[in-house]
Design a protein around this motif. Structure first.
Motif, short mmCIF file in Angstrom:
data_model
loop_
_atom_site.label_atom_id
_atom_site.label_comp_id
_atom_site.label_asym_id
_atom_site.label_seq_id
_atom_site.Cartn_x
_atom_site.Cartn_y
_atom_site.Cartn_z
N ALA A 1 0.85 -1.20 0.00
CA ALA A 1 0.00 0.00 0.00
C ALA A 1 0.88 1.24 0.00
O ALA A 1 0.96 1.97 0.99
N GLU B 1 -2.89 3.07 1.70
CA GLU B 1 -4.24 2.51 1.66
C GLU B 1 -4.50 1.57 2.85
O GLU B 1 -3.57 1.00 3.43
N LEU C 1 -5.38 -1.90 4.09
CA LEU C 1 -5.18 -3.22 3.50
C LEU C 1 -6.28 -4.18 3.95
O LEU C 1 -6.43 -4.46 5.15
N ALA D 1 -12.78 -4.13 -3.56
CA ALA D 1 -11.57 -3.69 -4.27
C ALA D 1 -11.71 -2.28 -4.83
O ALA D 1 -10.70 -1.60 -5.04
N ARG E 1 -6.90 -1.14 -0.48
CA ARG E 1 -6.15 -2.04 -1.37
C ARG E 1 -6.47 -3.48 -0.97
O ARG E 1 -6.27 -3.88 0.17
N SER F 1 -7.66 -4.63 -9.76
CA SER F 1 -6.93 -3.71 -8.88
C SER F 1 -6.34 -4.39 -7.65
O SER F 1 -5.62 -3.76 -6.88
#
Length: 384
Positions: free
Chosen positions: A199, A203, A205, A225, A231, A250
């Motif tokens: 990340a 982001e 996780l 997602a 992420r 992604s």
């Protein structure tokens, strides 16, 4: 006790049945008992040889073929090798791990030798037949009923699976949960460098760990997602891997990970999301909780026993991608809630060691052996 452990799967296979069979053999050996593992040949001969050499007891491999469409799963071929191995081991009791194919040979061998059986239910084969074939659920349950009825005792890993077994007419059902290695899976293994790699933009996780197969419903994470600031990390392998990479473009796919590497991944997550609605227990949920990570899981099967909604995580309706996304979003946007759930989850599973669970299993063995002795004594008295 001399125990013949007949299992449908064993390392180097990576799944719940294989892991539980290995842990059972380790515990029996550690407590001074004499286990023998009887398992199908594995797909990778060299890795199987390494796994057998590292096993805590002798391992007898029975010839097998790969399951069509899922080559990682092996199906044992008919033969007398199982019964011969049980007899040669001079077993006192036969342990059947998720019996279906090789387990049927174990049941037959035990019956011929007059040995008691303990059957461990671990796989929702009726649900798998419905998911993979659209038919065959009744036939799968008929076979399970035949095998488990022949056993002296069936051990179910959760209250939901125990109720399912009883609903399908299987007698003598008892609870036996699964252990977790709370030393390996621990919040202390959180890895800042790994988080930066996964990340780079900071982001949140959100991770899934498990087999990538149709019944796991990992595609339900598509909405997760796409959440802003999230992420998705997917750990595992299986027949659905290619399709899932296309469905979740992604997401970060890490493939199969084990040991300390897997423990670091768990602990480095912020939220654990499970999607499969057919889990008889769900070991990955328990591993995530031991790692101090809040859990979102379907309100079905094993997670009903593991996740305390509003305390250690959130339960959502099975097969509902919107509910799954909304639950993850709630945790992703509330760091204090994540922290509180993670601490409570860790506390809930710290005492569920494999040693404690293994001792419960030995208690089941002892009760079954005592019941057999009692029946023999009663029969002798009646005959006299």
């Amino acid at each position: 006790m001399r125990v013949a452990l007949v299992t449908e799967s064993f390392p180097p296979d990576v799944n719940g049945v294989a892991h539980c069979a290995l842990r059972t053999a380790e515990h029996l050996a550690a407590r001074g008992h004499a286990p023998l593992v009887i398992a199908p040949t594995a797909p990778a001969r060299d890795r199987a040889a390494e796994a057998d050499a590292a096993a805590p007891c002798p391992v007898v491999r029975v010839p097998s073929l790969p399951l069509p469409g899922y080559r990682q799963v092996r199906v044992a071929l008919p033969g007398r090798r199982v019964a011969a191995a049980i007899a040669a081991h001079r077993a006192d009791l036969v342990h059947l791990a998720s019996p279906f194919v090789i387990g049927a040979h174990g049941v037959a061998g035990a019956a011929r030798l007059g040995l008691p059986c303990v059957a461990v239910y671990q796989t929702d084969l009726g649900g798998y037949a419905r998911a993979y074939l659209g038919i065959g659920e009744n036939a799968a349950w008929h076979r399970l009923r035949t095998l488990h009825t022949a056993a002296d005792r069936t051990l179910a890993p959760s209250t939901a699976s125990a109720a399912d077994l009883e609903r399908h007419g299987i007698p003598r059902v008892h609870l036996w949960p699964r252990g977790v290695d709370a030393v390996r899976f621990h919040p202390a293994h959180r890895d800042a460098a790994l988080r930066q790699e996964l990340a780079p933009g900071g982001e949140v996780l959100v991770g899934y760990v498990g087999r990538l197969a149709p019944e796991k419903r990992v595609e339900l994470l598509a909405g997760v997602a796409e959440l802003p600031g999230v992420r998705l990390v997917v750990v595992g392998d299986g027949p659905s891997a290619a399709n899932l990479r296309a469905a979740l473009p992604s997401a970060v796919f890490l493939g199969r990970r084990t040991g300390g590497e897997l423990a670091s991944i768990y602990a480095s997550l912020d939220v654990f999301a499970h999607t499969g609605p057919m889990e008889t227990f769900c070991q990955t949920v328990q591993e995530a909780m031991a790692s101090g990570i809040p859990v979102v899981a379907p309100a079905a099967g094993g997670p009903l026993d593991l996740v305390s909604p509003g305390r250690t995580g959130l339960l959502v309706p099975p097969d509902d991608p919107d509910a799954l996304r909304d639950a993850v979003r709630r945790l992703a946007t509330t760091p204090r809630l994540r922290a509180a759930y993670g601490l409570a989850g860790r506390a809930a599973v710290e005492g569920r060691s494999w040693a404690a669970v293994g001792d419960l299993l030995i208690g089941h063995y002892e009760e079954v052996l005592a019941e057999r002795r009692s029946r023999k004594t009663t029969a002798s008295e009646v005959a006299a």
